[in-house]
Design an enzyme around this catalytic site. Structure first.
Site, PDB file in Angstrom:
ATOM      1  N   ASP A  67       0.946  -1.240   0.071  1.00  0.00           N
ATOM      2  CA  ASP A  67       0.217   0.009   0.259  1.00  0.00           C
ATOM      3  C   ASP A  67       1.046   1.083  -0.017  1.00  0.00           C
ATOM      4  O   ASP A  67       1.607   1.586   1.232  1.00  0.00           O
ATOM      5  CB  ASP A  67      -0.849  -0.080   1.307  1.00  0.00           C
ATOM      6  CG  ASP A  67      -1.886   1.046   1.322  1.00  0.00           C
ATOM      7  OD1 ASP A  67      -1.813   1.979   0.612  1.00  0.00           O
ATOM      8  OD2 ASP A  67      -2.619   0.913   2.285  1.00  0.00           O
ATOM      9  N   GLY A 119       1.122   8.638   0.233  1.00  0.00           N
ATOM     10  CA  GLY A 119       2.034   9.836   0.298  1.00  0.00           C
ATOM     11  C   GLY A 119       3.212   9.912   1.445  1.00  0.00           C
ATOM     12  O   GLY A 119       4.326  10.403   1.504  1.00  0.00           O
ATOM     13  N   ARG A 160       3.512   0.671   3.170  1.00  0.00           N
ATOM     14  CA  ARG A 160       3.260  -0.695   4.011  1.00  0.00           C
ATOM     15  C   ARG A 160       3.400  -1.697   3.066  1.00  0.00           C
ATOM     16  O   ARG A 160       2.907  -1.716   1.898  1.00  0.00           O
ATOM     17  CB  ARG A 160       1.844  -0.495   4.552  1.00  0.00           C
ATOM     18  CG  ARG A 160       1.521   0.545   5.050  1.00  0.00           C
ATOM     19  CD  ARG A 160       0.126   0.619   6.139  1.00  0.00           C
ATOM     20  NE  ARG A 160      -0.151   1.882   6.705  1.00  0.00           N
ATOM     21  CZ  ARG A 160      -1.382   2.407   6.325  1.00  0.00           C
ATOM     22  NH1 ARG A 160      -2.111   2.053   5.422  1.00  0.00           N
ATOM     23  NH2 ARG A 160      -1.413   3.675   7.039  1.00  0.00           N
ATOM     24  N   ASP A 217      -5.860   3.150  -4.441  1.00  0.00           N
ATOM     25  CA  ASP A 217      -6.000   2.890  -2.881  1.00  0.00           C
ATOM     26  C   ASP A 217      -7.293   2.855  -2.583  1.00  0.00           C
ATOM     27  O   ASP A 217      -7.480   2.018  -1.767  1.00  0.00           O
ATOM     28  CB  ASP A 217      -4.912   3.813  -2.000  1.00  0.00           C
ATOM     29  CG  ASP A 217      -5.166   5.203  -2.793  1.00  0.00           C
ATOM     30  OD1 ASP A 217      -6.040   5.386  -3.364  1.00  0.00           O
ATOM     31  OD2 ASP A 217      -4.322   6.117  -2.372  1.00  0.00           O
ATOM     32  N   HIS A 256     -15.655  14.340  -4.996  1.00  0.00           N
ATOM     33  CA  HIS A 256     -15.756  15.387  -5.715  1.00  0.00           C
ATOM     34  C   HIS A 256     -17.076  15.459  -6.305  1.00  0.00           C
ATOM     35  O   HIS A 256     -17.330  16.233  -7.564  1.00  0.00           O
ATOM     36  CB  HIS A 256     -14.642  15.553  -6.702  1.00  0.00           C
ATOM     37  CG  HIS A 256     -13.550  15.671  -6.081  1.00  0.00           C
ATOM     38  ND1 HIS A 256     -12.877  16.685  -5.415  1.00  0.00           N
ATOM     39  CD2 HIS A 256     -12.477  14.699  -5.625  1.00  0.00           C
ATOM     40  CE1 HIS A 256     -11.761  16.555  -4.815  1.00  0.00           C
ATOM     41  NE2 HIS A 256     -11.531  15.227  -5.014  1.00  0.00           N
ATOM     42  N   CYS A 272     -18.056  20.683  -3.468  1.00  0.00           N
ATOM     43  CA  CYS A 272     -17.578  19.211  -3.376  1.00  0.00           C
ATOM     44  C   CYS A 272     -18.024  18.392  -2.193  1.00  0.00           C
ATOM     45  O   CYS A 272     -17.856  19.119  -0.987  1.00  0.00           O
ATOM     46  CB  CYS A 272     -16.138  18.731  -3.727  1.00  0.00           C
ATOM     47  SG  CYS A 272     -15.737  19.180  -5.329  1.00  0.00           S
ATOM     48  N   GLU A 283     -16.242  16.322  -0.732  1.00  0.00           N
ATOM     49  CA  GLU A 283     -15.094  16.454   0.382  1.00  0.00           C
ATOM     50  C   GLU A 283     -14.874  17.681   1.069  1.00  0.00           C
ATOM     51  O   GLU A 283     -14.308  17.979   2.057  1.00  0.00           O
ATOM     52  CB  GLU A 283     -13.870  16.170  -0.601  1.00  0.00           C
ATOM     53  CG  GLU A 283     -12.674  16.336  -0.099  1.00  0.00           C
ATOM     54  CD  GLU A 283     -11.650  15.590  -0.799  1.00  0.00           C
ATOM     55  OE1 GLU A 283     -11.686  14.727  -1.341  1.00  0.00           O
ATOM     56  OE2 GLU A 283     -10.722  16.506  -1.249  1.00  0.00           O
TER      57      GLU A 283
HETATM   58 ZN   LIG Z   1     -13.467  18.615  -5.479  1.00  0.00          ZN
END
Ligand SMILES: [Zn+2]
Length: 343
Positions: free
Chosen positions: A9, A12, A16, A112, A164, A181, A183
């Site tokens: 995995d 950034g 792992r 991921d 998004h 968004c 997020e």
């Molecule tokens: Zn966005």
């Protein structure tokens, strides 16, 4: 010894690695800080070194392939990492080619969020379903969609950019450039930002005491809400409402059997769940209302075991997908064999 996959995995901040059994059990685990600013050669060197370490410590292991996940955008079919914002110097890196040459093993690659969705679906909170949406709510919001027994990729593998989808016309600007968004209004970052704006350093509030008068984080909000703090409770209720609005969209779009919520904010799942449910009951059409919303079960190993499952449940020992055209057209290929042991 049973059949194992090597799994990686690549994040950034942390890289792992693990050896994973067919049932999703992690036999061994290693990790180190990703040399995120050092370019792809350096990081691939880290992956190779960790793989050697795992293999040398388990000489009897029958390793049949390598499952990898990395931040998008990436092309899972071609095995190419296109250029993640969190990894400097990665431009169209043919990761599957490089690793399969290095180890002489089949290698598979997935982004991921999709790998974590596969992990929760095959070994965690989504076990036994045919359709599931996984949503990870932490610094950002990401996710993956399992539809009719397979991960949904869409054009160029870019589907399920859940964070998004636009769910309001106002508020803070998302890093993607848009306003509204999911997020930007419902991530842990957004929750922390609201809490920081509502309070002032030195005001004596529980939120500021928990943050030592610095910026308040989502973790502080959950902690203060648990302690009964009224401001934190109101912030959690507002957060739950935004999550419920986003989840209602996901129910209407994908009609999953379950929505699995992971990420850092799932630590506060029990506090958020009633508000999420209320928002769904208020907004979803009747036929979509009863769908369970549950916390993820695998924590930070979801991506690893999901990546391993690409080999253990779908893999084609002896081949690397990047080198084989028309893989799926082969009789009894991955789609036919894929969920033989599932459920
Ligand atoms: Zn966005």
């Amino acid at each position: 010894m049973s059949t194992l996959a090597l799994a990686f995995d690549l994040g950034g901040t942390e890289l792992r690695g693990a050896l994973v059994e067919r049932g999703g059990e992690v036999v061994a685990r290693v990790s180190e800080a990703t040399l995120a600013g050092a370019g792809s050669d350096a990081v691939i060197g880290q992956i190779i070194a960790l793989a050697d370490k795992l293999l040398k410590a388990h000489l009897q292991a029958r390793v049949v392939g390598i499952g990898m996940c990395a931040p998008g955008p990436l092309d899972p079919e071609a095995g190419i990492v296109i250029g993640p914002p969190t990894l400097a110097g990665w431009h169209n890196v043919p990761l599957i080619d490089i690793l399969s040459r290095q180890f002489g093993l089949p290698v598979r690659l997935e982004n991921d969020a999709n790998a974590a969705a596969l992990g929760e679906w095959r070994f965690g909170a989504g076990r036994g379903t045919e359709s599931m949406v996984f949503v990870t709510v932490s610094t950002g919001i990401g996710g993956g969609v399992i539809g009719d027994g397979r991960i949904y990729h869409g054009r160029r593998g870019l589907a399920a950019e859940i964070g998004h989808m636009t769910i309001t016309g106002e508020g803070d600007r998302c890093f993607c450039g848009n306003i509204g968004c999911f997020e930007a209004v419902a991530s842990g970052t957004a929750l922390g930002r609201r809490a920081t704006r509502l309070t002032i350093a030195g005001d004596g509030s529980l939120l500021r005491r928990l943050s030592n008068d610095g910026d308040v984080s989502a973790r502080h909000v959950v902690e203060a809400a648990r302690a009964g703090d009224a401001t934190a409770r109101a912030l959690v209720d507002a957060e739950a409402r935004w999550l419920g609005i986003g989840f209602t969209n996901l129910l209407h779009l994908y009609s999953p059997e379950v929505i699995v919520m992971g990420g850092g904010l799932s630590n506060g799942f029990d506090l958020l769940a009633p508000g999420i449910r209320a928002a769904i009951d208020e907004r979803a059409m009747a036929a979509y209302r009863g769908v369970p919303i549950v916390p993820a079960e695998l924590g930070d190993r979801a991506g690893l075991v999901g990546a391993a499952s690409l080999i253990l449940r779908e893999g084609e020992p002896g081949t690397a997908l990047a080198m084989v055209q028309n893989e799926d057209t082969r009789a009894g290929g991955p789609t036919g064999a894929r969920e033989a042991g599932h459920g």
